[in-house]
Design an enzyme around this catalytic site. Structure first.
Site, PDB file in Angstrom:
ATOM      1  N   CYS A  42      -6.371   1.832  -5.837  1.00 26.54           N
ATOM      2  CA  CYS A  42      -7.143   1.888  -4.148  1.00 26.54           C
ATOM      3  C   CYS A  42      -6.607   0.320  -3.534  1.00 26.54           C
ATOM      4  CB  CYS A  42      -8.447   1.913  -4.529  1.00 26.54           C
ATOM      5  SG  CYS A  42      -9.423   1.472  -3.479  1.00 26.54           S
ATOM      6  N   CYS A  85      -9.585  -1.929  -2.638  1.00 28.27           N
ATOM      7  CA  CYS A  85     -10.241  -2.176  -4.166  1.00 28.27           C
ATOM      8  C   CYS A  85      -9.581  -3.646  -4.551  1.00 28.27           C
ATOM      9  CB  CYS A  85     -10.356  -1.143  -5.123  1.00 28.27           C
ATOM     10  SG  CYS A  85     -11.273   0.347  -4.863  1.00 28.27           S
TER      11      CYS A  85
END
Length: 105
Positions: free
Chosen positions: A30, A33
Site C-alpha cells: 500500500c 501506508c
C-alpha cells in the site's frame, strides 16, 4: 520509541489497558501506508512512552482487521484504556494524527 508490529495472536495483549495506543492497519503493498509509517515513527519519537504505537499488516492478520471493520488501508484506530475511541481512514497530514492522539492522551 518505534512502531511495534503485532498480529492476530499478539494484538490484544499489546493494547494498553490504561493509557493511549495508536494502531496503524496497513499492508506492505500500500503506497499511502508507506508514506504514513515514517510520520507515525516521528510521532512515536516525539511522544515517547506517552502513547504506544502498533502496526497490523491486514494481509497477515485478517481476523484483527475484520474485528475492527478495517475496509481500506491505511486505517488508524486510537484506543484509550483498551477501548477504540477514534478511527481515521486514509492518509492524513501528520498534524491530524497529532491532534487525535493529543485529544485522547
Amino acid at each position: 520509541m518505534s512502531i511495534q508490529a503485532v498480529n492476530d495472536t499478539t494484538f490484544t495483549s499489546q493494547i494498553r489497558s490504561q493509557g493511549t495506543t495508536l494502531v496503524e492497519f496497513g499492508a506492505v503493498w500500500c503506497p499511502p501506508c508507506k508514506k504514513l509509517l515514517p510520520m507515525l515513527d516521528e510521532l512515536s519519537e516525539e511522544m515517547g512512552d506517552q502513547v504506544h504505537f502498533l502496526k497490523v499488516d491486514c494481509d497477515e492478520s485478517p481476523a484483527t482487521a475484520s474485528q475492527y471493520q478495517v475496509m481500506s488501508v491505511p486505517t488508524v484506530i486510537v484506543f484509550r484504556d483498551g477501548e477504540a475511541v477514534e478511527k481515521l481512514v486514509g492518509l492524513r497530514p501528520k498534524s491530524v494524527y497529532e491532534q487525535v492522539v493529543s485529544k485522547h492522551s
